[in-house]
Design a protein around this motif. Structure first.
Motif, PDB file in Angstrom:
ATOM      1  N   GLY A  10       0.802  -1.216   0.000  1.00 15.26           N
ATOM      2  CA  GLY A  10       0.000   0.000   0.000  1.00 15.26           C
ATOM      3  C   GLY A  10       0.831   1.261   0.000  1.00 15.26           C
ATOM      4  N   ASP A  11       0.383   2.225   0.766  1.00 14.96           N
ATOM      5  CA  ASP A  11       0.974   3.563   0.784  1.00 14.96           C
ATOM      6  C   ASP A  11       2.242   3.589   1.637  1.00 14.96           C
ATOM      7  OD1 ASP A  11       1.522   6.253   0.738  1.00 14.96           O
ATOM      8  OD2 ASP A  11      -0.433   6.886   1.508  1.00 14.96           O
ATOM      9  N   VAL A  12       3.301   3.013   1.115  1.00 15.69           N
ATOM     10  CA  VAL A  12       4.578   2.952   1.826  1.00 15.69           C
ATOM     11  C   VAL A  12       5.182   4.353   1.947  1.00 15.69           C
ATOM     12  CG1 VAL A  12       6.902   1.947   1.807  1.00 15.69           C
ATOM     13  CG2 VAL A  12       4.945   0.590   1.010  1.00 15.69           C
ATOM     14  N   LEU A  13       4.979   5.171   0.953  1.00 18.82           N
ATOM     15  CA  LEU A  13       5.553   6.514   0.917  1.00 18.82           C
ATOM     16  C   LEU A  13       5.165   7.358   2.127  1.00 18.82           C
ATOM     17  CD1 LEU A  13       7.130   8.700  -0.680  1.00 18.82           C
ATOM     18  CD2 LEU A  13       4.955   9.300  -1.769  1.00 18.82           C
ATOM     19  N   HIS A  14       3.913   7.308   2.527  1.00 14.87           N
ATOM     20  CA  HIS A  14       3.418   8.161   3.610  1.00 14.87           C
ATOM     21  C   HIS A  14       3.327   7.441   4.953  1.00 14.87           C
ATOM     22  CE1 HIS A  14       1.793  10.046  -0.116  1.00 14.87           C
ATOM     23  NE2 HIS A  14       2.327  11.100   0.468  1.00 14.87           N
ATOM     24  N   SER A  15       3.831   6.232   5.037  1.00 16.05           N
ATOM     25  CA  SER A  15       3.644   5.405   6.229  1.00 16.05           C
ATOM     26  C   SER A  15       4.876   5.358   7.126  1.00 16.05           C
ATOM     27  CB  SER A  15       3.287   3.978   5.803  1.00 16.05           C
ATOM     28  OG  SER A  15       3.219   3.129   6.922  1.00 16.05           O
ATOM     29  N   ARG A  16       4.693   5.761   8.376  1.00 20.68           N
ATOM     30  CA  ARG A  16       5.752   5.577   9.376  1.00 20.68           C
ATOM     31  C   ARG A  16       5.804   4.109   9.796  1.00 20.68           C
ATOM     32  NH1 ARG A  16       2.892  10.186  11.376  1.00 20.68           N
ATOM     33  NH2 ARG A  16       1.907   8.728  12.780  1.00 20.68           N
ATOM     34  N   VAL A  17       4.642   3.462   9.811  1.00 19.11           N
ATOM     35  CA  VAL A  17       4.549   2.048  10.178  1.00 19.11           C
ATOM     36  C   VAL A  17       5.414   1.202   9.248  1.00 19.11           C
ATOM     37  CG1 VAL A  17       2.971   0.064  10.234  1.00 19.11           C
ATOM     38  CG2 VAL A  17       2.266   2.237  11.230  1.00 19.11           C
ATOM     39  N   ALA A  18       5.353   1.483   7.965  1.00 18.06           N
ATOM     40  CA  ALA A  18       6.116   0.687   6.998  1.00 18.06           C
ATOM     41  C   ALA A  18       7.610   0.780   7.276  1.00 18.06           C
ATOM     42  CB  ALA A  18       5.810   1.152   5.576  1.00 18.06           C
ATOM     43  N   ARG A  19       8.100   1.984   7.444  1.00 16.14           N
ATOM     44  CA  ARG A  19       9.544   2.156   7.644  1.00 16.14           C
ATOM     45  C   ARG A  19      10.022   1.478   8.927  1.00 16.14           C
ATOM     46  NH1 ARG A  19       7.977   7.027   5.333  1.00 16.14           N
ATOM     47  NH2 ARG A  19       8.998   7.484   3.373  1.00 16.14           N
ATOM     48  N   SER A  20       9.301   1.666  10.014  1.00 15.52           N
ATOM     49  CA  SER A  20       9.735   1.048  11.272  1.00 15.52           C
ATOM     50  C   SER A  20       9.654  -0.471  11.187  1.00 15.52           C
ATOM     51  CB  SER A  20       8.926   1.586  12.458  1.00 15.52           C
ATOM     52  OG  SER A  20       7.556   1.325  12.302  1.00 15.52           O
ATOM     53  N   ASN A  21       8.630  -0.993  10.527  1.00 12.93           N
ATOM     54  CA  ASN A  21       8.530  -2.442  10.370  1.00 12.93           C
ATOM     55  C   ASN A  21       9.621  -2.988   9.464  1.00 12.93           C
ATOM     56  OD1 ASN A  21       6.228  -3.920  11.743  1.00 12.93           O
ATOM     57  ND2 ASN A  21       5.223  -2.061  11.047  1.00 12.93           N
ATOM     58  N   ILE A  22       9.954  -2.273   8.414  1.00 11.97           N
ATOM     59  CA  ILE A  22      11.033  -2.716   7.527  1.00 11.97           C
ATOM     60  C   ILE A  22      12.336  -2.834   8.315  1.00 11.97           C
ATOM     61  CG2 ILE A  22      12.514  -2.005   5.601  1.00 11.97           C
ATOM     62  CD1 ILE A  22       9.898  -0.840   4.302  1.00 11.97           C
ATOM     63  N   LEU A  23      12.649  -1.817   9.100  1.00 12.06           N
ATOM     64  CA  LEU A  23      13.883  -1.842   9.894  1.00 12.06           C
ATOM     65  C   LEU A  23      13.877  -2.995  10.892  1.00 12.06           C
ATOM     66  CD1 LEU A  23      14.290   1.991  10.542  1.00 12.06           C
ATOM     67  CD2 LEU A  23      15.678   0.562   9.022  1.00 12.06           C
ATOM     68  N   LEU A  24      12.790  -3.155  11.610  1.00  8.59           N
ATOM     69  CA  LEU A  24      12.690  -4.206  12.625  1.00  8.59           C
ATOM     70  C   LEU A  24      12.711  -5.597  11.996  1.00  8.59           C
ATOM     71  CD1 LEU A  24      12.173  -5.056  15.581  1.00  8.59           C
ATOM     72  CD2 LEU A  24       9.739  -4.900  15.069  1.00  8.59           C
ATOM     73  N   LEU A  25      11.906  -5.800  10.969  1.00 10.99           N
ATOM     74  CA  LEU A  25      11.835  -7.120  10.344  1.00 10.99           C
ATOM     75  C   LEU A  25      13.164  -7.514   9.708  1.00 10.99           C
ATOM     76  CD1 LEU A  25       8.270  -6.771   8.837  1.00 10.99           C
ATOM     77  CD2 LEU A  25       8.958  -8.423  10.602  1.00 10.99           C
ATOM     78  N   ASN A  26      13.834  -6.562   9.066  1.00  6.81           N
ATOM     79  CA  ASN A  26      15.161  -6.854   8.509  1.00  6.81           C
ATOM     80  C   ASN A  26      16.140  -7.229   9.614  1.00  6.81           C
ATOM     81  OD1 ASN A  26      14.818  -6.627   5.722  1.00  6.81           O
ATOM     82  ND2 ASN A  26      15.106  -4.425   5.736  1.00  6.81           N
ATOM     83  N   ALA A  27      16.101  -6.503  10.720  1.00 10.41           N
ATOM     84  CA  ALA A  27      17.003  -6.797  11.839  1.00 10.41           C
ATOM     85  C   ALA A  27      16.756  -8.194  12.404  1.00 10.41           C
ATOM     86  CB  ALA A  27      16.839  -5.746  12.937  1.00 10.41           C
ATOM     87  N   MET A  28      15.511  -8.653  12.304  1.00 12.40           N
ATOM     88  CA  MET A  28      15.162  -9.973  12.826  1.00 12.40           C
ATOM     89  C   MET A  28      15.329 -11.074  11.784  1.00 12.40           C
ATOM     90  SD  MET A  28      11.910  -8.902  15.158  1.00 12.40           S
ATOM     91  CE  MET A  28      11.822 -10.420  16.080  1.00 12.40           C
ATOM     92  N   GLY A  29      15.777 -10.711  10.588  1.00 14.70           N
ATOM     93  CA  GLY A  29      16.075 -11.713   9.575  1.00 14.70           C
ATOM     94  C   GLY A  29      14.938 -12.098   8.656  1.00 14.70           C
ATOM     95  N   ALA A  30      13.832 -11.376   8.707  1.00 18.04           N
ATOM     96  CA  ALA A  30      12.721 -11.682   7.805  1.00 18.04           C
ATOM     97  C   ALA A  30      13.049 -11.222   6.392  1.00 18.04           C
ATOM     98  CB  ALA A  30      11.440 -11.002   8.290  1.00 18.04           C
ATOM     99  N   ARG A  31      12.383 -11.809   5.454  1.00 18.51           N
ATOM    100  CA  ARG A  31      12.478 -11.382   4.053  1.00 18.51           C
ATOM    101  C   ARG A  31      11.314 -10.422   3.829  1.00 18.51           C
ATOM    102  NH1 ARG A  31      12.042 -15.720  -0.771  1.00 18.51           N
ATOM    103  NH2 ARG A  31      11.730 -14.223  -2.448  1.00 18.51           N
ATOM    104  N   VAL A  32      11.615  -9.173   3.546  1.00 17.37           N
ATOM    105  CA  VAL A  32      10.587  -8.138   3.464  1.00 17.37           C
ATOM    106  C   VAL A  32      10.369  -7.718   2.017  1.00 17.37           C
ATOM    107  CG1 VAL A  32       9.856  -5.856   4.267  1.00 17.37           C
ATOM    108  CG2 VAL A  32      11.255  -7.311   5.755  1.00 17.37           C
ATOM    109  N   ARG A  33       9.096  -7.655   1.658  1.00 15.61           N
ATOM    110  CA  ARG A  33       8.695  -7.177   0.342  1.00 15.61           C
ATOM    111  C   ARG A  33       7.810  -5.950   0.531  1.00 15.61           C
ATOM    112  NH1 ARG A  33       6.448 -12.932  -2.013  1.00 15.61           N
ATOM    113  NH2 ARG A  33       8.474 -13.977  -2.161  1.00 15.61           N
ATOM    114  N   VAL A  34       7.890  -5.024  -0.391  1.00 17.94           N
ATOM    115  CA  VAL A  34       6.927  -3.932  -0.431  1.00 17.94           C
ATOM    116  C   VAL A  34       6.195  -4.024  -1.764  1.00 17.94           C
ATOM    117  CG1 VAL A  34       8.108  -2.383   1.170  1.00 17.94           C
ATOM    118  CG2 VAL A  34       8.649  -2.263  -1.259  1.00 17.94           C
ATOM    119  N   VAL A  35       4.892  -3.785  -1.694  1.00 10.99           N
ATOM    120  CA  VAL A  35       4.050  -3.872  -2.886  1.00 10.99           C
ATOM    121  C   VAL A  35       3.235  -2.593  -2.968  1.00 10.99           C
ATOM    122  CG1 VAL A  35       2.326  -5.221  -4.120  1.00 10.99           C
ATOM    123  CG2 VAL A  35       3.835  -6.368  -2.470  1.00 10.99           C
ATOM    124  N   ALA A  36       3.443  -1.844  -4.040  1.00 17.54           N
ATOM    125  CA  ALA A  36       2.745  -0.568  -4.185  1.00 17.54           C
ATOM    126  C   ALA A  36       2.971  -0.029  -5.589  1.00 17.54           C
ATOM    127  CB  ALA A  36       3.265   0.442  -3.166  1.00 17.54           C
TER     128      ALA A  36
END
Length: 164
Positions: A10-36
């Motif tokens: 979704g709206d990754v550009l305007h989302s603080r949630v997306a950025r914080s989750n990307i940082l956290l999930l990457n740190a925990m070793g998840a494979r992160v995709r963004v779709v928008a």
């Protein structure tokens, strides 16, 4: 989380949630995709260690978690999407689109939701949804943080190096 695939949609550009989750999930070793759509992705998003997709079906393929984001029209000046109807057609999560993810994929949304814009009610209220729990836990965490800040403010700074 090293084998978990999380699709943030979704709206990754305007989302603080997306950025914080990307940082956290990457740190925990998840494979992160963004779709928008390209218009709703920040420049250089791939440099944050994510895979970028512009198709929901491709981005959700074999995902363990599908995290939808609210279309934040109040933060938009200009035409980021042609119309809400077209946005939902290409980037909304309905039961058919969810089939691209794993059969037991969890559906998340930080709220508030725009039903029929980024997510269908049948999915938001469906058996794979953990949205209610996610929102409830988010409220509890924010309350705990606020209490900690208020208590520490009322007690003044500690001199023993410990947090209040």
């Amino acid at each position: 989380l090293s084998r978990i695939i999380v699709a943030i949609c979704g709206d990754v550009l305007h989302s603080r949630v997306a950025r914080s989750n990307i940082l956290l999930l990457n740190a925990m070793g998840a494979r992160v995709r963004v779709v928008a759509p390209a218009t709703l992705l920040p420049a250089g998003i791939a440099e944050m260690g994510v895979e970028v997709f512009h198709s929901m079906k491709e981005g959700l393929k074999d995902a363990d978690v599908v995290m939808m984001l609210r279309l934040q029209r109040e933060r938009m000046s200009g035409a980021f999407v042609p119309s809400v109807r077209e946005y939902y057609h290409f980037y909304g999560l309905d039961a058919e689109t969810l089939k691209a993810a794993k059969d037991d994929a969890l559906v998340m949304h930080p709220g508030p939701m725009n039903r029929g814009v980024e997510i269908a009610s049948e999915v938001a209220d469906g058996p794979q949804s953990v949205i209610a729990e996610q929102v409830e836990m988010g409220v509890a965490v924010r309350m705990a943080v606020m209490e900690t800040l208020l208590v520490s403010q009322n007690q003044g700074p500690r001199t023993d190096g410990m947090m209040a």
